[in-house]
Design a protein around this motif. Structure first.
Motif, PDB file in Angstrom:
ATOM      1  N   PHE A  31      36.783 -38.621  25.214  1.00  0.00           N
ATOM      2  CA  PHE A  31      37.794 -37.817  25.767  1.00  0.00           C
ATOM      3  C   PHE A  31      37.403 -36.675  26.646  1.00  0.00           C
ATOM      4  N   GLY A  32      38.058 -36.582  27.616  1.00  0.00           N
ATOM      5  CA  GLY A  32      37.768 -35.286  28.661  1.00  0.00           C
ATOM      6  C   GLY A  32      36.476 -35.611  29.577  1.00  0.00           C
ATOM      7  N   ILE A  33      35.702 -36.616  29.499  1.00  0.00           N
ATOM      8  CA  ILE A  33      34.647 -36.853  30.481  1.00  0.00           C
ATOM      9  C   ILE A  33      35.313 -37.754  31.457  1.00  0.00           C
ATOM     10  N   VAL A  34      34.993 -37.094  32.698  1.00  0.00           N
ATOM     11  CA  VAL A  34      35.678 -37.916  34.115  1.00  0.00           C
ATOM     12  C   VAL A  34      34.506 -38.993  34.326  1.00  0.00           C
ATOM     13  N   GLY A  35      33.251 -38.447  34.395  1.00  0.00           N
ATOM     14  CA  GLY A  35      32.208 -39.246  34.639  1.00  0.00           C
ATOM     15  C   GLY A  35      31.023 -38.589  34.724  1.00  0.00           C
ATOM     16  N   MET A  36      29.822 -39.404  35.019  1.00  0.00           N
ATOM     17  CA  MET A  36      28.417 -38.782  35.276  1.00  0.00           C
ATOM     18  C   MET A  36      28.442 -38.041  36.944  1.00  0.00           C
ATOM     19  N   ALA A  37      27.676 -37.178  36.783  1.00  0.00           N
ATOM     20  CA  ALA A  37      27.304 -36.423  38.111  1.00  0.00           C
ATOM     21  C   ALA A  37      26.100 -36.415  38.621  1.00  0.00           C
ATOM     22  N   ALA A  38      25.946 -36.544  39.995  1.00  0.00           N
ATOM     23  CA  ALA A  38      24.672 -36.552  40.574  1.00  0.00           C
ATOM     24  C   ALA A  38      24.588 -35.115  41.395  1.00  0.00           C
TER      25      ALA A  38
END
Length: 117
Positions: A31-38
């Protein structure tokens, strides 16, 4: 570097990319994680990674101290502290169950905030 474990029947070797892919799939379910970032070091721009590229937002270090570094984008309006605590607990439990290796350190780097429709 590869995760190695010796059993009575032989040796098990786990590639860090396998651990990163599994940890990334666990992370995006939190919950609360939109996605991984680069993060583009040249421009300093943060890009949301697609599900196929989850491993680019995670660094796996297997040595004396097994550690994971997550570059994440969180939802706007959530408690970052609560989201990261949840992420750490879920990933630690599930990765340790999956690999049989103890994860001693998980670093969360919040790279951005996004509004979810």
């Amino acid at each position: 570097m590869k995760g190695r474990m010796n059993t009575g029947l032989g040796e098990i070797v786990i590639n860090p990319d396998v651990i990163a892919l599994y940890a990334g799939s666990v992370a995006v379910e939190c919950f609360g994680i939109v996605g991984m970032a680069a993060v583009n070091m040249k421009d300093g721009l943060v890009k949301l990674l697609k599900k196929e590229s989850l491993t680019h937002g995670i660094n796996v270090s297997i040595s004396e101290i097994n550690s994971l570094d997550f570059h994440v984008i969180v939802s706007y309006g959530v408690s970052i502290s609560a989201v990261t605590d949840n992420l750490i607990n879920n990933v630690k439990y599930k990765v340790e169950e999956f690999t049989g290796m103890e994860i001693e350190k998980i670093n969360i780097l919040v790279e951005g905030v996004r509004v979810i429709d």
